[in-house]
Enzyme design. Structure first.
Site, PDB file in Angstrom:
ATOM      1  N   ALA A 146     -19.866 -30.604   7.167  1.00  0.00           N
ATOM      2  CA  ALA A 146     -19.351 -30.754   5.807  1.00  0.00           C
ATOM      3  C   ALA A 146     -19.489 -32.226   5.427  1.00  0.00           C
ATOM      4  O   ALA A 146     -19.531 -33.099   6.300  1.00  0.00           O
ATOM      5  CB  ALA A 146     -17.898 -30.307   5.761  1.00  0.00           C
ATOM      6  N   GLU A 160     -15.470 -32.168  14.803  1.00  0.00           N
ATOM      7  CA  GLU A 160     -14.390 -32.498  13.854  1.00  0.00           C
ATOM      8  C   GLU A 160     -13.223 -33.201  14.524  1.00  0.00           C
ATOM      9  O   GLU A 160     -12.517 -33.984  13.895  1.00  0.00           O
ATOM     10  CB  GLU A 160     -13.883 -31.222  13.162  1.00  0.00           C
ATOM     11  CG  GLU A 160     -14.876 -30.579  12.200  1.00  0.00           C
ATOM     12  CD  GLU A 160     -15.771 -29.537  12.853  1.00  0.00           C
ATOM     13  OE1 GLU A 160     -15.918 -29.540  14.106  1.00  0.00           O
ATOM     14  OE2 GLU A 160     -16.323 -28.708  12.112  1.00  0.00           O
ATOM     15  N   GLY A 197     -19.482 -28.090  10.052  1.00  0.00           N
ATOM     16  CA  GLY A 197     -19.780 -27.018   9.093  1.00  0.00           C
ATOM     17  C   GLY A 197     -21.207 -26.498   9.219  1.00  0.00           C
ATOM     18  O   GLY A 197     -21.476 -25.343   8.881  1.00  0.00           O
ATOM     19  N   GLU A 222     -21.055 -23.984  11.905  1.00  0.00           N
ATOM     20  CA  GLU A 222     -20.311 -22.826  11.382  1.00  0.00           C
ATOM     21  C   GLU A 222     -21.159 -22.013  10.403  1.00  0.00           C
ATOM     22  O   GLU A 222     -21.070 -20.785  10.365  1.00  0.00           O
ATOM     23  CB  GLU A 222     -19.020 -23.316  10.713  1.00  0.00           C
ATOM     24  CG  GLU A 222     -18.074 -23.935  11.727  1.00  0.00           C
ATOM     25  CD  GLU A 222     -16.938 -24.706  11.075  1.00  0.00           C
ATOM     26  OE1 GLU A 222     -17.186 -25.794  10.522  1.00  0.00           O
ATOM     27  OE2 GLU A 222     -15.805 -24.202  11.088  1.00  0.00           O
TER      28      GLU A 222
END
Ligand code: CAA
Length: 258
Positions: A65, A132, A109, A112
């Site tokens: 992200a 993260e 992300g 993911e």
């Protein structure tokens, strides 16, 4: 439709969607996630698409992200905006199969996103990780749930709590990816797999995908019942007659999605 963060090409019944923010290693900002959602919806509705390949660049599938968008956010911003609460839904709502073709970094992300696809083919340069924890947070797009499903609790805990990366060989051993190929062969391999899927009856492809996904959403007993009903239902299709007759007549089937 023209996108600023994606390149979409449709050829031979396969949509190839490339994440295209090279300046940020394809970090998933809101614009990219929104455009990806639109591109997937369009592909799902397009009769010229029977399978989708999602890829990035040779250096990065996606490095996570976008940290620049998140750094100044507070608890209430994230909670009230429901950040990442719905952005991945276009992936999980897409009824046609999505293959992630991963080269280089698939982090946070990005990992993911790949996990939310139906299966992952990666290059020998791929690096998967959920770093993260190094940013003072945890995975926020399903990683704490989908990673243990893919690789088991021990490796998922190890990756999520230490932030270490998994290389392609370990990812294949762990069952995170279905195939590892040399970097130059990644797209040809993923596109060939997609074209193989595109040759099948779209009905049995969609039903097979739904049934496998049920394994992660329900109990074994309910999942088996869902499979039994789905299996029986396919005997109402012309494609089942065609597929079985073609086998008996020693010819290739001509599926019509009927
Ligand atoms: N967000 C925003 N920008 C990013 C980014 C990210 N996740 N990852 C990389 N970039 C940017 C870098 O800031 C850099 O930009 P500038 O040139 O403007 O400085 C550019 O992409 C190239 O990156 P690097 O110079 O760092 O490239 P490198 O080859 O030295 O390192 C890397 C590559 C190891 C992937 C490193 O970029 C990195 O560690 N990135 C962050 C990985 C990460 O922590 N991901 C998790 C994000 S949080 C998340 O995803 C939450 C969630 O679950 C929803």
């Amino acid at each position: 439709m023209a996108y600023q963060t994606l390149i979409v090409e449709i050829d031979d019944y396969v949509a190839l969607i490339r994440l295209n923010r090279p300046e940020a290693l394809n970090a998933l900002n809101q614009q990219l996630l929104s455009e990806l959602g639109q591109a997937l919806q369009e592909a799902d509705q397009n009769d010229k698409v029977r399978c989708i390949v999602l890829t990035g660049s040779e250096k990065a599938f996606a490095a996570g992200a976008d940290i620049t968008e998140m750094a100044a956010m507070n608890y209430d911003d994230v909670l009230v905006s429901n950040m990442f609460g719905t952005e991945i839904e276009p992936i999980t709502n897409t009824r046609k199969p999505i293959i992630a073709a991963v080269s280089g970094y698939a982090l946070g992300g990005g990992c993911e996103l790949a996990l939310a696809c139906d299966f992952i083919i990666c290059s020998d340069s791929a690096k998967f990780g959920q770093p993260e924890i190094n940013l003072g947070v945890i995975p926020g797009i399903g990683g704490t749930q989908r990673l243990p499903n893919a690789v088991g609790k021990a490796k998922a805990m190890d990756m999520i709590l230490t932030g270490r990366f998994m290389d392609a060989a370990e990812a294949e051993r762990a069952g995170l990816v279905s195939r590892v190929v040399p970097a130059a062969k990644l797209l040809p391999e993923a596109l060939a797999a997609a074209r193989k899927i595109a040759e099948k009856s779209l009905i049995s492809v969609m039903v097979g995908k739904e049934c496998v996904n049920r394994a992660y959403d329900t109990t074994l007993r309910e999942g088996i019942l869902f499979e039994r009903r789905s299996f029986a239902g396919l005997f109402a299709t012309a494609d089942q007659k065609e597929g079985m007759n073609a086998f008996l007549e020693k010819r290739e089937p001509q599926f019509r999605d009927k």
